[in-house]
Design a protein around this motif. Structure first.
Motif, PDB file in Angstrom:
ATOM      1  N   ARG A  22      -3.913  -5.617   7.533  1.00 47.94           N
ATOM      2  CA  ARG A  22      -5.114  -5.201   8.272  1.00 47.94           C
ATOM      3  C   ARG A  22      -6.309  -6.097   7.942  1.00 47.94           C
ATOM      4  NH1 ARG A  22      -1.356  -2.295   9.013  1.00 47.94           N
ATOM      5  NH2 ARG A  22      -1.299  -0.137   9.716  1.00 47.94           N
ATOM      6  N   ASP A  23      -6.318  -6.628   6.702  1.00 52.41           N
ATOM      7  CA  ASP A  23      -7.508  -7.330   6.218  1.00 52.41           C
ATOM      8  C   ASP A  23      -7.164  -8.694   5.634  1.00 52.41           C
ATOM      9  OD1 ASP A  23      -6.016  -6.358   4.099  1.00 52.41           O
ATOM     10  OD2 ASP A  23      -7.747  -5.904   2.849  1.00 52.41           O
ATOM     11  N   ILE A  24      -6.045  -9.265   6.058  1.00 52.88           N
ATOM     12  CA  ILE A  24      -5.618 -10.532   5.447  1.00 52.88           C
ATOM     13  C   ILE A  24      -6.574 -11.666   5.828  1.00 52.88           C
ATOM     14  CG2 ILE A  24      -3.660 -12.099   5.045  1.00 52.88           C
ATOM     15  CD1 ILE A  24      -3.297  -9.037   4.284  1.00 52.88           C
ATOM     16  N   TYR A  41       0.844  -1.217   0.000  1.00 54.88           N
ATOM     17  CA  TYR A  41       0.000   0.000   0.000  1.00 54.88           C
ATOM     18  C   TYR A  41       0.870   1.255   0.000  1.00 54.88           C
ATOM     19  CZ  TYR A  41      -4.305  -2.611   0.504  1.00 54.88           C
ATOM     20  OH  TYR A  41      -5.362  -3.436   0.265  1.00 54.88           O
ATOM     21  N   ARG A  42       1.964   1.195   0.725  1.00 58.03           N
ATOM     22  CA  ARG A  42       2.869   2.358   0.756  1.00 58.03           C
ATOM     23  C   ARG A  42       3.490   2.589  -0.623  1.00 58.03           C
ATOM     24  NH1 ARG A  42       5.102   3.829   5.975  1.00 58.03           N
ATOM     25  NH2 ARG A  42       3.927   2.800   7.622  1.00 58.03           N
ATOM     26  N   GLY A  43       3.894   1.500  -1.289  1.00 60.04           N
ATOM     27  CA  GLY A  43       4.508   1.599  -2.618  1.00 60.04           C
ATOM     28  C   GLY A  43       3.544   2.198  -3.629  1.00 60.04           C
ATOM     29  N   GLN A  65     -12.285   2.488  10.587  1.00 57.55           N
ATOM     30  CA  GLN A  65     -13.622   3.005  10.275  1.00 57.55           C
ATOM     31  C   GLN A  65     -13.888   3.138   8.790  1.00 57.55           C
ATOM     32  OE1 GLN A  65     -14.201   6.487  12.640  1.00 57.55           O
ATOM     33  NE2 GLN A  65     -14.249   5.315  14.533  1.00 57.55           N
ATOM     34  N   ARG A  66     -12.912   2.798   7.973  1.00 60.10           N
ATOM     35  CA  ARG A  66     -13.161   2.922   6.530  1.00 60.10           C
ATOM     36  C   ARG A  66     -14.189   1.872   6.114  1.00 60.10           C
ATOM     37  NH1 ARG A  66      -7.320   0.702   5.403  1.00 60.10           N
ATOM     38  NH2 ARG A  66      -7.777  -1.512   5.467  1.00 60.10           N
ATOM     39  N   GLN A  67     -14.849   2.175   4.967  1.00 56.68           N
ATOM     40  CA  GLN A  67     -15.920   1.284   4.515  1.00 56.68           C
ATOM     41  C   GLN A  67     -15.391  -0.041   3.983  1.00 56.68           C
ATOM     42  OE1 GLN A  67     -18.202   3.486   1.707  1.00 56.68           O
ATOM     43  NE2 GLN A  67     -20.092   2.939   2.765  1.00 56.68           N
TER      44      GLN A  67
HETATM   45  O1   DC Z   1       1.382  -1.742   8.180  1.00 58.47           O
HETATM   46  P1   DC Z   1       1.748  -0.329   7.703  1.00 58.47           P
HETATM   47  O2   DC Z   1       1.719   0.663   8.821  1.00 58.47           O
HETATM   48  O3   DC Z   1       3.006  -0.298   6.910  1.00 58.47           O
HETATM   49  O4   DC Z   1       0.553   0.073   6.671  1.00 58.47           O
HETATM   50  C1   DC Z   1       0.476   1.352   6.096  1.00 58.47           C
HETATM   51  C2   DC Z   1      -0.984   1.677   5.788  1.00 58.47           C
HETATM   52  O5   DC Z   1      -1.457   0.800   4.762  1.00 58.47           O
HETATM   53  C3   DC Z   1      -1.960   1.536   6.961  1.00 58.47           C
HETATM   54  O6   DC Z   1      -2.204   2.751   7.593  1.00 58.47           O
HETATM   55  C4   DC Z   1      -3.226   1.038   6.319  1.00 58.47           C
HETATM   56  C5   DC Z   1      -2.815   0.461   4.997  1.00 58.47           C
HETATM   57  N1   DC Z   1      -2.944  -0.989   4.923  1.00 58.47           N
HETATM   58  C6   DC Z   1      -4.179  -1.487   4.591  1.00 58.47           C
HETATM   59  O7   DC Z   1      -5.111  -0.726   4.418  1.00 58.47           O
HETATM   60  N2   DC Z   1      -4.358  -2.832   4.450  1.00 58.47           N
HETATM   61  C7   DC Z   1      -3.328  -3.682   4.638  1.00 58.47           C
HETATM   62  N3   DC Z   1      -3.530  -4.990   4.479  1.00 58.47           N
HETATM   63  C8   DC Z   1      -2.067  -3.184   5.018  1.00 58.47           C
HETATM   64  C9   DC Z   1      -1.892  -1.820   5.165  1.00 58.47           C
END
Ligand code: DC
Length: 337
Positions: free
Chosen positions: A244-246, A157-159, A300-302
């Protein structure tokens, strides 16, 4: 008489979970052995003591086991054994021509890790949780111990966010977002993250990209692209994937799911020490505020919010050492817990 074993864990002792998982286990037992319901003579179901809201056998009738003899029994409780587990012993009318495929699903995979290796199917260990909870260190160690690939989905996501920023793509311009994602050249490897053949490991860790990523990752095109990219990475390799959503969206059927949590003040303190060690001047309050903001944004995102999967094991890392957590996860995967 030839028999097939099946086992599956459920998230809660409620009828719908018992029904859904019993049907999933039975269908998989038939499918992986190329059988139909009429090939089955009888089935003995057992369930752990914590399951008493419905009989699994009742649901077997729903998928056509009308002629087979069915029976349900309660298992004895052995200290430290799997909880919320349904098992089946399926007796066949005639022996199979090929070797039997026993079926162990969800948490029950832990009962027979040897079968995972034997079938050589990729295994997914999902580790989700908020920022600063220790996911990366823990996921890296687990991947090394198991010999699996380590996938940091936050880096992906950062990339993507970094690519948008570099190319001045406006997040509100859906067409530009979609067309950029169609031609983005992002490459995740065990060593580096590449964008257009450039290593961008350091660039994606800046405070600006950290803040922006939380916003960019709400975008539906970004999520679709990243989810597909992550699923492809695990097509031919077993992985430990952190994010976050794996466990909820990317791999809802992951064999092992963990959800890490920790007190936001403790997470802030850890992040503060990391940044101070790198020579970054920032106040603890600023970091804790930022953590609260990101937690709020991510949960809180959808789309695909930060959320514990129903069948994930929650671990509070606030007062545990990395070694303790790694050992806990390792034992769960190897079925010793
Ligand atoms: O784990 P991280 O802090 O490097 O993740 C950076 C951002 O990427 C985090 O604020 C939310 C998003 N992210 C996401 O939405 N879903 C993921 N599976 C991983 C990260």
């Amino acid at each position: 008489m030839q028999t097939i074993r099946g086992a599956i864990t459920i998230a809660a002792n409620i009828k719908e979970h018992i029904r859904e998982n019993t049907l999933m286990m039975l269908s998989e037992m038939l499918k992986s052995n190329d059988l139909c319901v009429n090939d089955v003579e009888s089935i003995i179901f057992t369930a752990t003591k914590d399951i008493d809201q419905a009989y699994p056998a009742k649901y077997a009738r729903e998928i056509g086991f009308t002629n087979a003899t069915l029976m349900c029994m309660q298992e004895m409780h052995v200290e430290g054994s799997l909880t919320l587990c349904i098992r089946a012993l399926m007796f066949l009318r005639k022996p199979l021509d090929s070797p039997v495929n026993h079926v162990y699903l969800k948490g029950a995979t832990a009962l027979r890790p040897d079968l995972i290796k034997a079938k050589d199917q990729p295994v997914v260990v999902a580790i989700d949780g908020p920022a600063g909870v220790g996911k990366s260190t823990i996921a890296k160690r687990i991947s090394q111990k198991l010999g699996f690939l380590y996938i940091d989905t936050g880096a992906i996501y950062r990339g993507i966010t970094y690519g948008f920023v570099q190319n001045h793509i406006d997040l509100n311009d859906s067409q530009a977002v979609e067309s950029y994602l169609n031609q983005i050249s992002l490459h995740y490897t065990q060593k580096n993250l590449y964008l257009d053949n450039q290593i961008i490991d350091e660039e994606i860790r800046s405070e600006t990209i950290s803040k922006l990523t939380s916003d960019y990752s709400k975008n539906p095109f970004v999520r679709k692209f990243a989810t597909q990219y992550q699923q492809d990475l695990a097509k031919s390799h077993s992985v430990v994937m952190e994010g976050r959503d794996i466990g909820t969206v990317v791999f809802p059927n992951a064999q092992f799911k963990f959800f890490l949590v920790a007190d936001p003040d403790i997470r802030g303190q850890r992040r503060y020490e990391q940044l101070r060690n790198k020579g970054v001047e920032i106040s603890l309050d600023e970091i804790i505020n930022d953590i609260h903001l990101r937690d709020q944004n991510d949960s809180q995102r959808q789309l695909a919010p930060l959320k514990k999967a129903e069948d994930a094991i929650e671990i509070d890392t606030s007062y545990k050492t990395i070694e303790e957590i790694v050992s806990l996860i390792e034992k769960t995967i190897q079925g010793e817990d």
